[in-house]
Motif scaffolding. Sequence first.
Motif, mmCIF file in Angstrom:
data_model
loop_
_atom_site.group_PDB
_atom_site.id
_atom_site.type_symbol
_atom_site.label_atom_id
_atom_site.label_comp_id
_atom_site.label_asym_id
_atom_site.label_seq_id
_atom_site.Cartn_x
_atom_site.Cartn_y
_atom_site.Cartn_z
ATOM 1 N N UNK A 30 0.009 0.441 -1.214
ATOM 2 C CA UNK A 30 -0.931 0.587 -2.327
ATOM 3 C C UNK A 30 -1.851 1.782 -2.111
ATOM 4 N N UNK A 31 -1.482 2.658 -1.180
ATOM 5 C CA UNK A 31 -2.332 3.823 -0.947
ATOM 6 C C UNK A 31 -2.280 4.775 -2.152
ATOM 7 N N UNK A 32 -3.151 5.789 -2.119
ATOM 8 C CA UNK A 32 -3.452 6.564 -3.328
ATOM 9 C C UNK A 32 -2.236 6.963 -4.174
ATOM 10 N N UNK B 156 0.409 -2.850 2.465
ATOM 11 C CA UNK B 156 0.403 -1.978 3.636
ATOM 12 C C UNK B 156 -0.120 -0.594 3.278
ATOM 13 N N UNK B 157 -0.414 0.181 4.338
ATOM 14 C CA UNK B 157 -0.921 1.536 4.149
ATOM 15 C C UNK B 157 0.253 2.495 3.986
ATOM 16 N N UNK B 158 -0.086 3.733 3.652
ATOM 17 C CA UNK B 158 0.895 4.752 3.284
ATOM 18 C C UNK B 158 2.169 4.699 4.134
ATOM 19 N N UNK B 159 3.306 4.592 3.459
ATOM 20 C CA UNK B 159 4.596 4.514 4.143
ATOM 21 C C UNK B 159 5.279 5.879 4.205
ATOM 22 N N UNK B 160 4.597 6.915 3.762
ATOM 23 C CA UNK B 160 5.212 8.243 3.792
ATOM 24 C C UNK B 160 6.292 8.387 2.745
ATOM 25 N N UNK B 161 6.073 7.780 1.609
ATOM 26 C CA UNK B 161 7.072 7.832 0.551
ATOM 27 C C UNK B 161 6.397 8.221 -0.757
ATOM 28 N N UNK B 162 5.382 9.086 -0.645
ATOM 29 C CA UNK B 162 4.517 9.401 -1.779
ATOM 30 C C UNK B 162 5.270 10.091 -2.912
#
Lengths: 444, 165
Positions: B88-90, B126-132
Amino acid sequence: MSIKILLKDIPDYHKIEVYQQYGGYKTIKKALQKSPDEIIEEVKKSGLRGRGGACFPTGLKWSFMPRDKNIPKFLCINGDESEPGSFKDRQIFEFNPHQLIEGILISAYAIGAQTCYIYIRGEYVKWIRLMQKALDDAYAAGFVGEKMKETFGTDFYTNIYIHRGAGAYICGEESALMNSIEGHRGYPRVKPPFPAQYGLWGYPTTINNVETIANIPAIVENGGDWYASIGEPKHPGTLLFGVSGHVNKPGVYELPTGTLLTDIIYKYAGGIPGNKKIKCIIPGGTSMPPIRGDQIEGLKMDAESLRQVGSAIGTGGIIVMDEDTDLVKVLTRITEFYWHESCGQCTPCREGTGWMLKILKRILDGRGTSKDLDLLIDISNNIEGHTICAFGEATAWPVKFMIERFRDEFEARVNKSIVIDIPNKVHSMRNTVIPIDEIKINGN
Amino acid sequence: MESTVEIQFSEQELQTIENLKTRYLKPDSVILEVLYLIQEKYGYINQEGMKYAAELVGISEEQVFGVVTFYTMFNTKPIGKYHLQVCTNVSCMLRGAYELLEKLEKELNIKKGEISSDGLFTISEVECLGSCGTAPVVQINEDYYENLNEEKLLQIIKELRNKSL
């Protein structure tokens, strides 16, 4: 004509045989015929700066390593990639792993490291497997490990291992990364001593970002002068720009430094859905100061140009927000991230992130005041520069600059004053920011 | 009461760990891999698991406890068969991650951190999964499901349910 160094348009480039067809693993042979100092000089000449966010000159970093051949030395490749907005290193793991491996070999030779670790974040299971496959192929072909001596006919050899992380943003900080490899909690270390003096298990260590090292073969192959001529002279080369958020074609674009931000957004990432205006841009991952959408005309994407507008290039992860974005919500989410990821060693960061989050949630609920905005800036100023590692800046900058640069937006969301109706005079006179319903008065 | 399953690695697994130890100057470094293996075999890491890991690696239980509680990928409590980890990160938030999370909670009738009544699902934020660039993303156990929308996600849930019938 755009130049591609890292993400080439060659089908199956991730396979060792294709990589070799295009000259792969020939540069390491060339490099081994030079002296380590010559390679360091070449990298210095190239002007290559670290791609992990700090933009530190790579050649200079390498030159800090002691030349003593009788002590163990280590090279760590930072693939922890957890900065929100960054998703570039996984492209290298997936599409160009052998160039990374060759880069590691050359770098290890330059600094005299006998063992290298590629630290990859734990969630990247797929990319760890892809990288491991490439590494196995390279070992089997005799390019890595003891067989190197035979393959290249020199005394030098190095081993490369993948070390899997387990979900901690802070392990992307170089000294926390070393603690993590050593089997501890990922706590950043106090510097000095710097890793080149006291790194893994107390021995000299260099930590470089994945993207940085993947550039090395091209530099050694074509010369430092060639590399220095690409993009902006003070921050040369290409960057992997990851564009996400409100754009039509999010993704990673390899472009020379100094490319116009507007070109990246409109020419490459396809513009904004619904042709909306841009409200806010985070240029290099959420730690970097955000920029107003009306100030991006003519802005070049490189370390120096962004510094001039009061931001930084970071990891090149560009987050675009359109005019309908709720920035209070965005900032709350960013702060929640840093609160969650703070390792807890330093009080300003551990307590400050939680405090800022509470205030922001209060503003989001419509219970904030103008004083809260000043308080947020005050707290961020007290975190910045008062912590062991740069995480302090990472959490302080977005708060401070988002509020300063979008003050109007935040002011519109808070009450101008707060009336606390408490019979106790001392309390009512206090310059308090405690929300009314949290104040309990005895016997009333 | 927690069930008392005896934690024990097979000969082959023990050999793998021994081989990993040779990559480092000190054995401590293999702790993350040992914990991953325990979690893979037993679903989560309880005190017994930590004790076993400590003995195997040759470090104190305190150090293991410190490590387990520091890294978010280790579960100290049982979870469902499928761990739905919603970023749910930016970047994901801007593309509708919170709406997905809400939909998921409604569909499975559980809140974050809970196990569905059929024991199949646990939801985590969870925090950013590097899939932005392919947001929003949900990681289910080890796999990334990218460019999601509500229909796609519900379809995936349906498939996972059918798979477990």
